[in-house]
Design an enzyme around this catalytic site. Structure first.
Site, short mmCIF file in Angstrom:
data_model
loop_
_atom_site.label_atom_id
_atom_site.label_comp_id
_atom_site.label_asym_id
_atom_site.label_seq_id
_atom_site.Cartn_x
_atom_site.Cartn_y
_atom_site.Cartn_z
N GLU A 1 -12.75 -14.42 -14.12
CA GLU A 1 -11.33 -14.68 -13.89
C GLU A 1 -10.85 -15.77 -14.83
O GLU A 1 -11.63 -16.34 -15.60
CB GLU A 1 -11.09 -15.05 -12.42
CG GLU A 1 -11.46 -13.93 -11.46
CD GLU A 1 -11.14 -14.24 -10.01
OE1 GLU A 1 -10.40 -15.21 -9.75
OE2 GLU A 1 -11.63 -13.52 -9.13
N HIS B 1 0.41 -18.40 -8.27
CA HIS B 1 -0.44 -17.35 -8.85
C HIS B 1 0.42 -16.58 -9.85
O HIS B 1 1.55 -16.20 -9.54
CB HIS B 1 -0.97 -16.41 -7.77
CG HIS B 1 -2.12 -15.57 -8.25
ND1 HIS B 1 -1.94 -14.53 -9.14
CD2 HIS B 1 -3.44 -15.62 -7.97
CE1 HIS B 1 -3.12 -13.98 -9.38
NE2 HIS B 1 -4.05 -14.63 -8.69
N ARG C 1 -4.40 -20.85 -14.42
CA ARG C 1 -3.26 -20.28 -13.70
C ARG C 1 -1.94 -20.99 -13.98
O ARG C 1 -0.90 -20.34 -14.07
CB ARG C 1 -3.54 -20.29 -12.20
CG ARG C 1 -4.55 -19.25 -11.78
CD ARG C 1 -4.85 -19.31 -10.30
NE ARG C 1 -5.74 -18.20 -9.93
CZ ARG C 1 -6.25 -18.05 -8.73
NH1 ARG C 1 -5.99 -18.91 -7.77
NH2 ARG C 1 -7.05 -17.01 -8.47
N HIS D 1 0.90 -19.82 -4.16
CA HIS D 1 -0.41 -19.30 -3.79
C HIS D 1 -1.31 -20.32 -3.09
O HIS D 1 -1.95 -19.99 -2.10
CB HIS D 1 -1.11 -18.79 -5.05
CG HIS D 1 -2.40 -18.07 -4.81
ND1 HIS D 1 -2.49 -16.95 -4.00
CD2 HIS D 1 -3.66 -18.30 -5.26
CE1 HIS D 1 -3.74 -16.51 -3.97
NE2 HIS D 1 -4.48 -17.33 -4.72
N ARG E 1 -6.25 -25.55 -9.35
CA ARG E 1 -7.52 -24.98 -8.90
C ARG E 1 -8.03 -23.90 -9.85
O ARG E 1 -7.28 -23.03 -10.27
CB ARG E 1 -7.36 -24.38 -7.50
CG ARG E 1 -8.61 -23.65 -7.01
CD ARG E 1 -8.48 -23.22 -5.57
NE ARG E 1 -7.49 -22.19 -5.34
CZ ARG E 1 -7.69 -20.89 -5.51
NH1 ARG E 1 -8.86 -20.46 -5.95
NH2 ARG E 1 -6.74 -20.02 -5.25
#
Length: 527
Positions: A115, A231, A277, A334, A369
């Site tokens: 990811e 997100h 992100r 998110h 994060r």
């Protein structure tokens, strides 16, 4: 007259962190888990991508550490990240011990995905993109069958109960009934994040920062509340929560295109679609501000429906077929990086109160994060908190704790009446204000406008503790933090202060209910 129930540990919330704590703290101790909805109505159950676990304790641990620190934009604490990653294999053994069937390749090795902002494949998953469901079904079965754990569904905490500065329980209310006292020698907040403080989010319904607001009211120290992760790729649709298009889709090679067919991410970051992100979300946001729609092109992803069955089903329900169509996407709220400040064993600044999962702030996530570190954090720190809480109960001050007579400044009927009178229209207005002023991009004018309106909304609520009141408190804490942080870092972007200060620092709120403290070093405390 208050009805009183006593237990050893009270866990508020039924997500992965709360259930991990419960299974590791129970026997011989009694645990009561309360959850505002059903046990499976939590963000953990909705998780798609997976759980990031370093694949060895040498090279990949260092690599995973570097990826996490880089994503955290200078604010992730190295000791916290090391504790997270070194606890990864214990967490994995625990999950497999309750029966979680992680996907494996034909050779029998873990099937690993990748990811955004990860430098290599290390994401374990279950059922392709059904990791949360696969993990939580096994966890729920273990909890519900445990003789020392009781689960009270549709029961929410309204207020924390203190005696001489120590948290000794909570005022809780089952749906349609009068509140009662649930007293415990250890209280564990596991209430999740803040998603429904905004109108557009991937979060499970009902998750709106109540736990953080309740902790603040009790006098706990919170920090980094301004850091809200958007997100990058939720399905652009007219519903809430919005369906998530997992970052793992981009990890398998999907590209971001605007409506001109341009792949714009390589102009923003050398990592392209796999940048962190905050970077991807802001890039999409700027495309949309300039009037361009953004799409995820997954047509090159092999065996899409097999790798991502849940996403395929969601897209099909919206008439989208990813094998030969573009997927319209939009950034949405998110995850909250900030929360109740804890040490690495889950202890808050208040004796008797622990916080695990998204509601807490361990120092792992910093300003942004890293993808799939949240499920790992829930398990690693859920286990650590349970070990510490058991030790505190066996040898610490909690061992000698007796509850005795309690006096509260309200009656059960007064509190029930206040909860029923709390105007839900206040929440709808707060969501609008937060989206318009405290979103992906912020500035002084918008933040001050949000603060003024939220203060007015607060005055429309009863003076007693209510879920809506706790949510508005949390919204104000986010605004205050965003006003104080006059820089751009990670998920927090100030268009009037686009640069980043040289020294990273945390912002602390609470303690005495009034001050907001800007400390250039990590505060320390002991219970």
């Amino acid at each position: 007259m208050w009805r009183v129930v006593e237990t050893d540990f009270l866990v508020i919330g039924s997500g992965l962190a709360g259930l991990t704590f419960s299974l590791n703290a129970a026997d011989p101790f009694q645990v009561i888990v309360i959850t505002a909805g059903k046990i499976n109505e939590c963000n953990s159950y909705r998780a798609q991508g997976g759980i990031a676990v370093p694949q060895d304790l040498e090279g990949d641990l260092r690599s995973h550490l570097e990826d996490t620190l880089r994503a955290g934009a200078g604010l992730s604490e190295r000791k916290a990240v090391e504790a997270l990653l070194r606890g990864g294999w214990e967490a994995l053994r625990f999950l497999e011990g309750v029966g979680v069937p992680f996907d494996r390749n034909p050779e029998g090795d873990y099937s690993l995905g990748r990811e955004g902002a990860h430098s290599r494949n290390r994401i374990l998953h279950v059922g392709g993109d059904r990791t949360g469901k696969g993990v939580m079904e096994k966890m729920m079965a273990a909890v519900l069958s445990h003789p020392k754990i009781e689960v009270l569904e549709e029961t929410r905490a309204l207020d924390l109960v203190l005696r001489k500065g120590r948290v000794i329980g909570a005022v809780v209310q089952a749906a349609g009934k009068d509140p009662f006292l649930l007293l415990a020698k250890g209280v564990i907040l596991a209430t999740g994040g803040i998603g429904h403080l905004y109108p557009y989010t991937t979060n499970e319904k009902g998750i709106a920062g109540e736990g953080m607001g309740m902790a603040y009211r009790a006098g706990a120290l919170l920090r980094d509340m301004e850091f809200i992760q958007f997100h990058p790729t939720a399905l652009k649709a007219d519903e809430s929560p919005l369906p998530l298009i997992s970052e793992a889709v981009r990890g398998e090679g999907a590209l971001l295109l605007n409506d001109r067919g341009e792949r714009f991410m390589l102009q923003v970051d050398e990592r392209g679609e796999l940048a962190s992100r905050d970077i991807v979300a802001r890039a999409i946001h700027r495309e949309m501000k300039e009037g361009r729609e953004v799409f995820l092109d997954a047509r090159s992803v092999r065996l899409f429906s097999e790798r991502f069955p849940s996403i395929t089903r969601n897209l099909s329900q919206h008439g989208i077929h990813p094998a030969h169509e573009l997927i319209p996407v939009v950034p949405v709220v998110h995850y909250a990086m900030g929360g109740v400040y804890t040490d690495l064993d889950g202890r808050s600044s208040l004796q008797g109160l622990y916080a695990v999962g998204e509601v807490g702030s361990t120092g792992v996530h910093g300003a942004n994060r890293l993808a799939s570190n949240s499920l790992l954090e829930a398990v690693v720190f859920g286990i650590r908190a349970a070990k510490r809480a058991r030790e505190d109960l066996l040898t610490g001050s909690a061992k000698r704790l007796s509850f005795g007579e309690l006096s509260l400044p309200y009656s059960p009927k007064e509190l029930r009446s206040a909860s029923e009178k709390a105007d839900q229209s206040v929440m709808e207005e707060a969501k609008r204000v937060m989206w318009e002023n405290v979103g992906l991009e912020r500035d002084e004018k918008g933040l001050r406008n949000a603060k003024e309106i939220l203060r007015l909304l607060q005055k429309r609520l009863p003076p007693l503790p209510t879920p809506v009141g706790h949510s508005i408190t949390t919204a104000l804490l986010i605004v205050e933090g965003a006003l104080m942080r006059r820089e751009s870092r990670g998920s927090h972007y100030r268009s009037d202060f686009p640069g980043q200060e040289k020294e990273a620092y945390h912002l602390y709120q609470g303690g005495n209910h009034e001050s907001l403290m800007d400390r250039k070093r990590i505060a320390s405390f002991s219970n």
